[in-house]
Design a protein around this motif. Sequence first.
Motif, PDB file in Angstrom:
ATOM      1  N   ILE A  19       0.848  -1.197   0.000  1.00  0.00           N
ATOM      2  CA  ILE A  19       0.000   0.000   0.000  1.00  0.00           C
ATOM      3  C   ILE A  19       0.885   1.250   0.000  1.00  0.00           C
ATOM      4  N   ALA A  20       1.909   1.252   0.852  1.00  0.00           N
ATOM      5  CA  ALA A  20       2.808   2.417   0.935  1.00  0.00           C
ATOM      6  C   ALA A  20       3.519   2.675  -0.389  1.00  0.00           C
ATOM      7  N   ILE A  21       3.930   1.617  -1.053  1.00  0.00           N
ATOM      8  CA  ILE A  21       4.623   1.773  -2.343  1.00  0.00           C
ATOM      9  C   ILE A  21       3.667   2.316  -3.399  1.00  0.00           C
ATOM     10  N   GLN A  37      -3.230   4.330  -3.753  1.00  0.00           N
ATOM     11  CA  GLN A  37      -3.628   3.787  -2.455  1.00  0.00           C
ATOM     12  C   GLN A  37      -4.870   2.919  -2.548  1.00  0.00           C
ATOM     13  N   THR A  38      -5.927   3.431  -3.172  1.00  0.00           N
ATOM     14  CA  THR A  38      -7.172   2.667  -3.211  1.00  0.00           C
ATOM     15  C   THR A  38      -7.013   1.398  -4.040  1.00  0.00           C
ATOM     16  N   LEU A  39      -6.228   1.464  -5.103  1.00  0.00           N
ATOM     17  CA  LEU A  39      -5.933   0.264  -5.881  1.00  0.00           C
ATOM     18  C   LEU A  39      -5.243  -0.754  -4.984  1.00  0.00           C
ATOM     19  N   ALA A  40      -4.250  -0.308  -4.216  1.00  0.00           N
ATOM     20  CA  ALA A  40      -3.495  -1.201  -3.338  1.00  0.00           C
ATOM     21  C   ALA A  40      -4.378  -1.794  -2.249  1.00  0.00           C
ATOM     22  N   ILE A  41      -5.249  -0.994  -1.675  1.00  0.00           N
ATOM     23  CA  ILE A  41      -6.111  -1.500  -0.616  1.00  0.00           C
ATOM     24  C   ILE A  41      -7.058  -2.564  -1.160  1.00  0.00           C
ATOM     25  N   GLY A  42      -7.660  -2.308  -2.312  1.00  0.00           N
ATOM     26  CA  GLY A  42      -8.521  -3.313  -2.919  1.00  0.00           C
ATOM     27  C   GLY A  42      -7.756  -4.578  -3.253  1.00  0.00           C
ATOM     28  N   LEU A  43      -6.565  -4.415  -3.755  1.00  0.00           N
ATOM     29  CA  LEU A  43      -5.716  -5.553  -4.108  1.00  0.00           C
ATOM     30  C   LEU A  43      -5.370  -6.375  -2.867  1.00  0.00           C
TER      31      LEU A  43
END
Length: 183
Positions: A19-21, A37-43
């Motif tokens: 998420i941080a990256i 961020q939102t892409l990472a959280i969903g992923l």
Amino acid sequence: MKKGNTYQYLLAAIGAAIIAILAQVTIPLPLVPITGQTLAIGLIVTILGTRLGTLSVLLYILLGAVGMPVFSGMSGGLGVVVGPTGGYIVGFLPSAIIMGLYMKKFGITIPHAIVANIIGMIVTLALGTAWLKIAADLTWTAAFMGGAAPFIIVGILKAVLAAYLGVVVRRRLETAHLIEVTA
């Protein structure tokens, strides 16, 4: 195969790091930037599920709140969390919980993951917009136009991408016995 607590916490920490990256992938806009961020959280929630996905998001938020430069633009600190865009960051937590619970109930399939990720996007945008309205002393219309409207289409695209990639990666990790298979 059941993995130990240390392994589970390591997965959550890796999720927070991802998420941080991805938070550093930013497209600047006047009020609120489009970030990864939102892409990472969903992923991460799609891959790790409710408990570990939510733990990853909580760890990410806590790292940023204590000053680690994990938020977009390599920012961090409590000032970011309570500032005008803080509602989006705080909104990641209920978003992760809701997405995870939805997929736990209906299954981690691409169609269900897409629905869960879109619901998560709506939760994040709703909380972020409400927070922006209050923190920036905007009208509801101004807050919606600056804090939600520009992100709806890209949010749907990120939700679909996170769902697809998340399910594919999750299945491969399950096959490799690196995470538990879901029913």
